[in-house]
Design a protein around this motif. Sequence first.
Motif, PDB file in Angstrom:
ATOM      1  N   LEU A  48       0.831  -1.208   0.000  1.00  0.00           N
ATOM      2  CA  LEU A  48       0.000   0.000   0.000  1.00  0.00           C
ATOM      3  C   LEU A  48       0.866   1.260   0.000  1.00  0.00           C
ATOM      4  CD1 LEU A  48      -2.894   1.103   0.082  1.00  0.00           C
ATOM      5  CD2 LEU A  48      -2.711   1.137   2.575  1.00  0.00           C
ATOM      6  N   ILE A  60       2.116   1.831  -3.498  1.00  0.00           N
ATOM      7  CA  ILE A  60       1.092   2.360  -4.402  1.00  0.00           C
ATOM      8  C   ILE A  60       0.838   3.839  -4.125  1.00  0.00           C
ATOM      9  CG2 ILE A  60      -1.330   2.181  -5.103  1.00  0.00           C
ATOM     10  CD1 ILE A  60      -1.177  -0.809  -4.328  1.00  0.00           C
ATOM     11  N   LEU A  61       0.771   4.190  -2.844  1.00  0.00           N
ATOM     12  CA  LEU A  61       0.506   5.589  -2.473  1.00  0.00           C
ATOM     13  C   LEU A  61       1.622   6.524  -2.934  1.00  0.00           C
ATOM     14  CD1 LEU A  61      -0.869   5.012   1.155  1.00  0.00           C
ATOM     15  CD2 LEU A  61      -2.176   5.925  -0.779  1.00  0.00           C
ATOM     16  N   PHE A 107       0.172   7.193 -12.446  1.00  0.00           N
ATOM     17  CA  PHE A 107      -0.841   6.350 -11.811  1.00  0.00           C
ATOM     18  C   PHE A 107      -1.767   5.683 -12.816  1.00  0.00           C
ATOM     19  CE2 PHE A 107      -4.138   5.054  -8.848  1.00  0.00           C
ATOM     20  CZ  PHE A 107      -3.380   4.670  -7.755  1.00  0.00           C
ATOM     21  N   SER A 159      -5.666  -0.945   3.950  1.00  0.00           N
ATOM     22  CA  SER A 159      -6.416   0.188   3.400  1.00  0.00           C
ATOM     23  C   SER A 159      -7.283   0.831   4.483  1.00  0.00           C
ATOM     24  CB  SER A 159      -7.272  -0.302   2.226  1.00  0.00           C
ATOM     25  OG  SER A 159      -8.206   0.669   1.831  1.00  0.00           O
ATOM     26  N   ASN A 197     -11.248   4.859  -3.266  1.00  0.00           N
ATOM     27  CA  ASN A 197     -10.087   3.979  -3.110  1.00  0.00           C
ATOM     28  C   ASN A 197      -9.596   3.574  -4.498  1.00  0.00           C
ATOM     29  OD1 ASN A 197      -8.351   1.808  -2.775  1.00  0.00           O
ATOM     30  ND2 ASN A 197      -9.816   0.514  -1.707  1.00  0.00           N
ATOM     31  N   GLU A 231      -6.381   2.581  -4.864  1.00  0.00           N
ATOM     32  CA  GLU A 231      -5.198   1.743  -4.642  1.00  0.00           C
ATOM     33  C   GLU A 231      -5.493   0.262  -4.855  1.00  0.00           C
ATOM     34  OE1 GLU A 231      -5.120   5.494  -3.005  1.00  0.00           O
ATOM     35  OE2 GLU A 231      -6.156   3.922  -1.877  1.00  0.00           O
ATOM     36  N   THR A 232      -6.661  -0.200  -4.419  1.00  0.00           N
ATOM     37  CA  THR A 232      -6.975  -1.628  -4.560  1.00  0.00           C
ATOM     38  C   THR A 232      -8.194  -1.865  -5.462  1.00  0.00           C
ATOM     39  OG1 THR A 232      -8.495  -1.795  -2.664  1.00  0.00           O
ATOM     40  CG2 THR A 232      -6.138  -2.007  -2.204  1.00  0.00           C
ATOM     41  N   LYS A 243      -5.602   9.014  -9.882  1.00  0.00           N
ATOM     42  CA  LYS A 243      -5.096   8.686  -8.553  1.00  0.00           C
ATOM     43  C   LYS A 243      -6.060   9.118  -7.449  1.00  0.00           C
ATOM     44  CE  LYS A 243      -1.113   8.803  -5.511  1.00  0.00           C
ATOM     45  NZ  LYS A 243       0.327   9.059  -5.367  1.00  0.00           N
TER      46      LYS A 243
END
Length: 450
Positions: A23, A26-27, A34, A133, A281, A283-284, A335
Amino acid sequence: MFQLFNLSLQLNGFPMKEAKAELRKILSIPEQEFEDFLENKKLEIVEFHLKNNPYYKKFVDKSNFDPSDSELAKQNWNDLPIMTKKDFQKPLKGRLSKGYSSKNVYVNKTSGSSGDPFIFAKDKYTHALTWASNRYRFGRHGIDFNISFQARFYGIPLDFMGNKKERFKDFLLRRFRFSIFDLSDDVLEGFLKKFETKKFDYINGYTSSIVLFAKFLQKKNVILNDICPTLKVCIVTSEMLFEEDKILLEKQFGVPVVNEYGASELDLIAFENPDGEWQVNSETLFVEILDDDNNVLPYGKSGRIVITSLFNKAHPFIRYDIGDIGILDTKSTAKKPILKKLIGRTNDVALLPSGKKSPGLTFYYVTKSIIEDDGNVKEFVIKQTKINTFEVEYVSEMELTLEQIKKIENAIGLYLEKGLTFTFIRKEKLERSKSGKLKQFVSLIKEIKK
């Protein structure tokens, strides 16, 4: 400090260290890179399931999608078929990818709040990412799952083993549970006394239940933060939060109110950030807004919320129509998408002959007893037609047996109260709202809607 929360997840086989590192990685991806990250993760998860999940391959084979050329596949993303809850109302075993079984995945049931229940699975890495997350998003509001004490407004299983299991989880996760099956004034008075004696850091739970508590406080002219000064924030979930209710909550609790939008089968979908934006969200998950013909809509347009789980290899959630309608703000980026509006997820409150009030989501705990892995019951709605009379309309392959009906009636007596009359009506299809949403519980009594 001893981190019991982290340890409990690690001991259950969820690789939290690796998930937190993923995580963070990714952040840290810059905004300009992105979109490439998303495109690669989307293609990667589709390719995995086409190679390892016979159920998904058969599902995609009916479409025009061609995975043989990766660049072409990226361009043809919109040719991938849309998955719905009905596609998952089959035995779980037949939906898992190769190498996965019920013994090495996280298995759970959806809440059934939309009326379309099913059993799902996540591989353990994906479930660890879900918790990473959650920690990140709650942490932005000063909440640390290892040390922060939660006032939890949720239901709880009332059978002995289910209850003990949930209470043990509450202990590990530093939660005190306020059961929402009875929200009469006497019970809410007891809730208030707990806030006088316990040092809660935050409130988390079903919107309608928390709003009822705030209305009770308003009637008593009590500001919750005055009697529980440790309280920092209130986080509501599972149902729509209307603006007037948010104003009421912030006034009566004396703390900021944060709006959460999630789905147990996926992850947190959107979570209000410290700037007051409902941040999606990215990221996932990959979130799209589609029209009725499955065309992708631009930012600012209202449409169906369709979501891809970017990491779950155990079970495909690819272009999954969650059953809600929403709008992504025009200022959204790859993003940082911003959910401008969510339409749906509301529930009425049931008023019972004894004077007891129960939120509509109570019926999830009742109807859990008819959610079977064989996928027989496809949809259901519960309507309160009189103070002591309810109708259960359901769609199924086979009619409910007397044994199943008895089981439900026993659950009703346990979770609500005895002496209620329930009629079970099997239907070919159920009525839906204009948005296509199926509301699980509806009160037809004017007194309850006040």
